[in-house]
Write a protein that holds these residues in place. Structure first.
Motif, PDB file in Angstrom:
ATOM      1  N   GLU A  94       0.878  -1.168   0.000  1.00  0.00           N
ATOM      2  CA  GLU A  94       0.000   0.000   0.000  1.00  0.00           C
ATOM      3  C   GLU A  94       0.917   1.219   0.000  1.00  0.00           C
ATOM      4  O   GLU A  94       1.646   1.458   0.968  1.00  0.00           O
ATOM      5  CB  GLU A  94      -0.888  -0.007   1.243  1.00  0.00           C
ATOM      6  CG  GLU A  94      -1.798   1.197   1.365  1.00  0.00           C
ATOM      7  CD  GLU A  94      -2.585   1.181   2.661  1.00  0.00           C
ATOM      8  OE1 GLU A  94      -3.651   0.529   2.706  1.00  0.00           O
ATOM      9  OE2 GLU A  94      -2.119   1.792   3.637  1.00  0.00           O
ATOM     10  N   SER A 118       3.625   0.250   2.693  1.00  0.00           N
ATOM     11  CA  SER A 118       3.205  -0.532   3.861  1.00  0.00           C
ATOM     12  C   SER A 118       2.780  -1.926   3.435  1.00  0.00           C
ATOM     13  O   SER A 118       1.919  -2.092   2.563  1.00  0.00           O
ATOM     14  CB  SER A 118       2.051   0.169   4.579  1.00  0.00           C
ATOM     15  OG  SER A 118       2.469   1.409   5.100  1.00  0.00           O
ATOM     16  N   PHE A 119       3.388  -2.931   4.081  1.00  0.00           N
ATOM     17  CA  PHE A 119       3.025  -4.317   3.855  1.00  0.00           C
ATOM     18  C   PHE A 119       2.213  -4.814   5.056  1.00  0.00           C
ATOM     19  O   PHE A 119       2.601  -4.595   6.199  1.00  0.00           O
ATOM     20  CB  PHE A 119       4.277  -5.173   3.662  1.00  0.00           C
ATOM     21  CG  PHE A 119       5.014  -4.878   2.387  1.00  0.00           C
ATOM     22  CD1 PHE A 119       4.750  -5.613   1.236  1.00  0.00           C
ATOM     23  CD2 PHE A 119       5.944  -3.857   2.318  1.00  0.00           C
ATOM     24  CE1 PHE A 119       5.407  -5.344   0.046  1.00  0.00           C
ATOM     25  CE2 PHE A 119       6.612  -3.576   1.134  1.00  0.00           C
ATOM     26  CZ  PHE A 119       6.342  -4.309  -0.007  1.00  0.00           C
ATOM     27  N   GLN A 120       1.082  -5.441   4.765  1.00  0.00           N
ATOM     28  CA  GLN A 120       0.125  -5.853   5.791  1.00  0.00           C
ATOM     29  C   GLN A 120      -0.249  -4.652   6.675  1.00  0.00           C
ATOM     30  O   GLN A 120      -0.046  -4.660   7.888  1.00  0.00           O
ATOM     31  CB  GLN A 120       0.704  -6.984   6.653  1.00  0.00           C
ATOM     32  CG  GLN A 120       1.111  -8.223   5.841  1.00  0.00           C
ATOM     33  CD  GLN A 120       1.674  -9.316   6.715  1.00  0.00           C
ATOM     34  OE1 GLN A 120       0.910 -10.147   7.232  1.00  0.00           O
ATOM     35  NE2 GLN A 120       2.987  -9.340   6.893  1.00  0.00           N
ATOM     36  N   GLU A 122      -2.864  -3.652   7.892  1.00  0.00           N
ATOM     37  CA  GLU A 122      -3.870  -3.879   8.934  1.00  0.00           C
ATOM     38  C   GLU A 122      -3.256  -4.271  10.277  1.00  0.00           C
ATOM     39  O   GLU A 122      -3.922  -4.193  11.313  1.00  0.00           O
ATOM     40  CB  GLU A 122      -4.855  -4.972   8.481  1.00  0.00           C
ATOM     41  CG  GLU A 122      -4.296  -6.389   8.477  1.00  0.00           C
ATOM     42  CD  GLU A 122      -3.400  -6.707   7.278  1.00  0.00           C
ATOM     43  OE1 GLU A 122      -2.875  -7.835   7.220  1.00  0.00           O
ATOM     44  OE2 GLU A 122      -3.241  -5.829   6.406  1.00  0.00           O
ATOM     45  N   LYS A 123      -1.992  -4.655  10.281  1.00  0.00           N
ATOM     46  CA  LYS A 123      -1.352  -5.110  11.521  1.00  0.00           C
ATOM     47  C   LYS A 123      -0.888  -3.927  12.364  1.00  0.00           C
ATOM     48  O   LYS A 123      -0.343  -2.950  11.842  1.00  0.00           O
ATOM     49  CB  LYS A 123      -0.166  -6.021  11.197  1.00  0.00           C
ATOM     50  CG  LYS A 123      -0.587  -7.375  10.632  1.00  0.00           C
ATOM     51  CD  LYS A 123       0.557  -8.363  10.657  1.00  0.00           C
ATOM     52  CE  LYS A 123       0.069  -9.762  10.303  1.00  0.00           C
ATOM     53  NZ  LYS A 123       1.140 -10.774  10.426  1.00  0.00           N
ATOM     54  N   ARG A 126       4.413  -3.297  14.102  1.00  0.00           N
ATOM     55  CA  ARG A 126       5.070  -2.892  12.873  1.00  0.00           C
ATOM     56  C   ARG A 126       6.569  -2.624  13.075  1.00  0.00           C
ATOM     57  O   ARG A 126       7.026  -2.330  14.189  1.00  0.00           O
ATOM     58  CB  ARG A 126       4.397  -1.646  12.285  1.00  0.00           C
ATOM     59  CG  ARG A 126       2.876  -1.748  12.199  1.00  0.00           C
ATOM     60  CD  ARG A 126       2.281  -0.776  11.210  1.00  0.00           C
ATOM     61  NE  ARG A 126       2.704  -1.023   9.835  1.00  0.00           N
ATOM     62  CZ  ARG A 126       2.223  -2.026   9.083  1.00  0.00           C
ATOM     63  NH1 ARG A 126       1.325  -2.854   9.565  1.00  0.00           N
ATOM     64  NH2 ARG A 126       2.653  -2.179   7.844  1.00  0.00           N
ATOM     65  N   SER A 173       6.877  -9.774  -0.164  1.00  0.00           N
ATOM     66  CA  SER A 173       5.614  -9.868  -0.893  1.00  0.00           C
ATOM     67  C   SER A 173       5.260 -11.326  -1.163  1.00  0.00           C
ATOM     68  O   SER A 173       4.088 -11.686  -1.263  1.00  0.00           O
ATOM     69  CB  SER A 173       5.692  -9.099  -2.214  1.00  0.00           C
ATOM     70  OG  SER A 173       6.571  -9.728  -3.140  1.00  0.00           O
ATOM     71  N   PRO A 176       5.309 -13.276   3.616  1.00  0.00           N
ATOM     72  CA  PRO A 176       5.080 -12.197   4.589  1.00  0.00           C
ATOM     73  C   PRO A 176       5.721 -12.472   5.941  1.00  0.00           C
ATOM     74  O   PRO A 176       5.892 -13.617   6.354  1.00  0.00           O
ATOM     75  CB  PRO A 176       3.552 -12.140   4.697  1.00  0.00           C
ATOM     76  CG  PRO A 176       3.049 -12.777   3.445  1.00  0.00           C
ATOM     77  CD  PRO A 176       4.054 -13.838   3.104  1.00  0.00           C
ATOM     78  N   GLU A 178       5.773 -11.850  10.216  1.00  0.00           N
ATOM     79  CA  GLU A 178       4.747 -11.842  11.254  1.00  0.00           C
ATOM     80  C   GLU A 178       4.344 -10.410  11.600  1.00  0.00           C
ATOM     81  O   GLU A 178       3.179 -10.119  11.869  1.00  0.00           O
ATOM     82  CB  GLU A 178       5.267 -12.564  12.502  1.00  0.00           C
ATOM     83  CG  GLU A 178       4.213 -12.778  13.562  1.00  0.00           C
ATOM     84  CD  GLU A 178       4.694 -13.651  14.712  1.00  0.00           C
ATOM     85  OE1 GLU A 178       4.222 -13.460  15.842  1.00  0.00           O
ATOM     86  OE2 GLU A 178       5.551 -14.519  14.472  1.00  0.00           O
ATOM     87  N   SER A 179       5.318  -9.502  11.620  1.00  0.00           N
ATOM     88  CA  SER A 179       5.039  -8.082  11.864  1.00  0.00           C
ATOM     89  C   SER A 179       4.746  -7.385  10.541  1.00  0.00           C
ATOM     90  O   SER A 179       5.236  -7.795   9.489  1.00  0.00           O
ATOM     91  CB  SER A 179       6.238  -7.409  12.531  1.00  0.00           C
ATOM     92  OG  SER A 179       6.514  -7.977  13.790  1.00  0.00           O
ATOM     93  N   GLY A 180       3.956  -6.324  10.609  1.00  0.00           N
ATOM     94  CA  GLY A 180       3.776  -5.486   9.435  1.00  0.00           C
ATOM     95  C   GLY A 180       5.050  -4.685   9.180  1.00  0.00           C
ATOM     96  O   GLY A 180       5.737  -4.293  10.119  1.00  0.00           O
TER      97      GLY A 180
END
Length: 352
Positions: A94, A118-120, A122-123, A126, A173, A176, A178-180
């Motif tokens: 994103e 930003s990857f993931q 929603e988490k 980070r 990508s 993934p 575990e952390s964003g």
């Protein structure tokens, strides 16, 4: 006598019977279970991160250099920025951009473009990874003074950190963490004061000199891309690809995140990259991590510093001979160094 004998016989009989009952009761009891030892604290097994591809990292460095010097406001800068954004989106991030106009030390205004991937997203948990993607408008350390006003390629000073992070973006990508992960490419880091342009703002102890650098990260510090943004920690990559690089433990990093420094340097040592990541402290560097930490986010710096003994003290350093000269071109980039840094950072982020 007879009655006494009878009583004695009865007592003996009762005693024998009682022993039999006790024996029978004991035999009917379940076997005693062994006592369980106290639970030991479980040690989380370390995850092996995906393999960092040094050839791919090198490609991302070379591609940036192919645009030419990425001086803010130039066509090369715009084209390179567009390419970075498109690649990050292709990797599934994103992507948001911060655009503004700021004033340089010499009074000139300069466009600023911070690129945030930003990857993931929603988490909540980070990690921040960052580098600067602009190049120095001046070659004020070049032996040839006639070239001082010409911008540099910035293969190591700028492109190397971004190249490593582009490869990390590609890898996460597909697998993934575990952390964003947030990757930020800060703009206008390298347009700070130079003595031949403005001697009054060239004193390294002067706040005006300090604030003339890292304009993009300073702006981000006051205008974070998300309200209350608070990652576990940040890692800045700056000049991470030159031959014979030495990554020492920089003072400002130790002040705000000695635990993070230990984590990163220990990971490098376990991976066999101790020859690059030295257990040695050097004086502080005014870099993006300094401005990020000022904003309340703990951030450390992996940066090429060559220790030297000088009047400043035993912890003094010098940057590599390529620094702020026209020798900072693709020829200084060493794939093995890119690999050492990239694999180390990968190992850290996959185990958070």
């Amino acid at each position: 006598m007879k009655s006494r004998q009878i009583i004695a016989i009865v007592l003996i009989a009762l005693f024998v019977v009682s022993i039999g009952y006790v024996s029978l009761f004991r035999q009917s009891e379940p076997p005693t279970k062994p006592v369980k030892p106290a639970n030991k604290k479980e040690t989380k097994q370390e995850i092996q991160a995906p393999e960092f591809n040094a050839d791919s990292g090198y490609y991302f460095v070379k591609k940036q250099v192919s645009f030419g010097p990425r001086v803010p406001g130039s066509k090369a800068h715009s084209n390179c920025g567009d390419w970075l954004v498109s690649e990050l989106k292709r990797f599934g991030a994103e992507v948001t951009e911060q655009k503004t106009v700021l004033k340089m030390f010499d009074g000139k205004t300069v466009p600023v473009r911070n690129i945030i991937a930003s990857f993931q997203p929603e988490k909540d948990n980070r990690i921040l990874l960052c580098a600067h993607w602009d190049t120095r408008p001046f070659a004020d350390k070049d032996p040839d003074k006639s070239k001082w006003n010409k911008p540099i390629d910035g293969a190591n000073d700028g492109a190397s950190g971004v190249g490593v992070l582009q490869e990390i973006a590609r890898l996460i990508s597909n697998q993934p963490t575990e952390s964003g992960i947030d990757i930020i490419y800060f703009d206008v880091e390298d347009a700070g004061s130079t003595e031949f342009k403005n001697p009054d703002v060239a004193d390294v102890l002067n706040e005006k000199f300090i604030s003339s650098w890292c304009l993009g990260s300073q702006y981000w510090g006051f205008n974070k891309h998300k309200p209350n943004y608070n990652p576990k920690f940040g890692i800045l990559l700056d000049m991470v690809g030159a031959t014979n690089a030495q990554f020492n433990q920089e003072k400002y990093s130790l002040e705000v995140g000695a635990d993070i420094v230990k984590l990163v340097w220990n990971s490098a040592d376990k991976l066999g990259y101790g020859q690059y990541f030295a257990d040695r402290e050097v004086e502080g560097v005014i870099d993006d991590h300094y401005m990020i930490s000022r904003s309340g986010v703990r951030c450390i710096d992996i940066i090429d510093t060559r220790p030297q003994v000088s009047a400043m003290g035993l912890n003094a350093y010098a940057f590599g001979p390529y620094h702020h000269t026209h020798n900072d071109n693709i020829d200084v980039i060493d794939k093995e160094v890119l690999k050492a840094v990239g694999q180390t950072v990968m190992q850290v982020i996959y185990n958070q």
